[in-house]
Design a protein around this motif. Structure first.
Motif: not given
Length: 170
Positions: A94-97, A99-109, A115-128
């Motif tokens: 729930s935190r990953v979701l 963080r991801t949805l709230g920060g799309l396109g940002g650099r996560r603090g 060059g690594c902006l927050e993005r939807l990454d389904w393989p990463f979410f599956r890892f979680v």
């Protein structure tokens, strides 16, 4: 407490805990994500990555957050304190979701490299979602030989209590 390693499933709050602990202790924070990911979410060469982690771990004082199981050994041998955020899959996912949805396109603090902006990454979410089943035991085994102070937190409330008590001690 001079070299603190913080590990746990993505979404557990390792970076937040590192920042809070840094405020309390004055130790510098090393976000491993910032050092690992090259621009455009490119993975580094494994040997270069290991050398970079060994260099970071050789510093005299730090709080280092991130899992990266391939580099547990050099970090564990350098750390004097290990915080394991052993939170439920629900909490982490729930935190990953959020963080991801709230920060799309940002650099996560500032935790991510250039060059690594927050993005939807389904393989990463599956890892979680699979972490407790597929990686947790590997991490627990790696931590089992840790000679320093191991602190395991099974809920965000436990971690918050620890940080509040540490802050109250001054």
């Amino acid at each position: 407490m001079r070299r603190v390693m913080i590990v746990g499933c993505p979404g557990a709050g390792k970076s937040m805990a590192a920042r809070r602990l840094a405020e309390i202790t004055g130790l510098p924070v090393i976000h491993l994500d910032r050092h690992y990911w090259l621009p455009g979410w490119v993975r580094p060469d494994p040997q270069a990555w290991r050398a970079r982690v060994e260099e970071l771990a050789s510093q005299p004082r730090w709080i280092m957050d991130g899992n990266y199981g391939s580099t547990f050994a050099p970090r564990l041998s350098a750390a004097d304190t290990l915080l394991h955020l052993d939170f439920s899959t629900f909490v982490c996912a729930s935190r990953v979701l959020r963080r991801t949805l709230g920060g799309l396109g940002g650099r996560r603090g500032g935790e991510l490299g250039d060059g690594c902006l927050e993005r939807l990454d389904w393989p990463f979410f599956r890892f979680v979602l699979d972490y407790r089943r597929t990686h947790r035991n590997r991490d627990l085994e790696a931590m089992s030989g840790f000679a320093g102070n191991l602190l395991r937190f099974e809920s965000p409330r436990q971690l918050e209590s620890f940080l509040a008590a540490l802050a109250a001690r001054g």
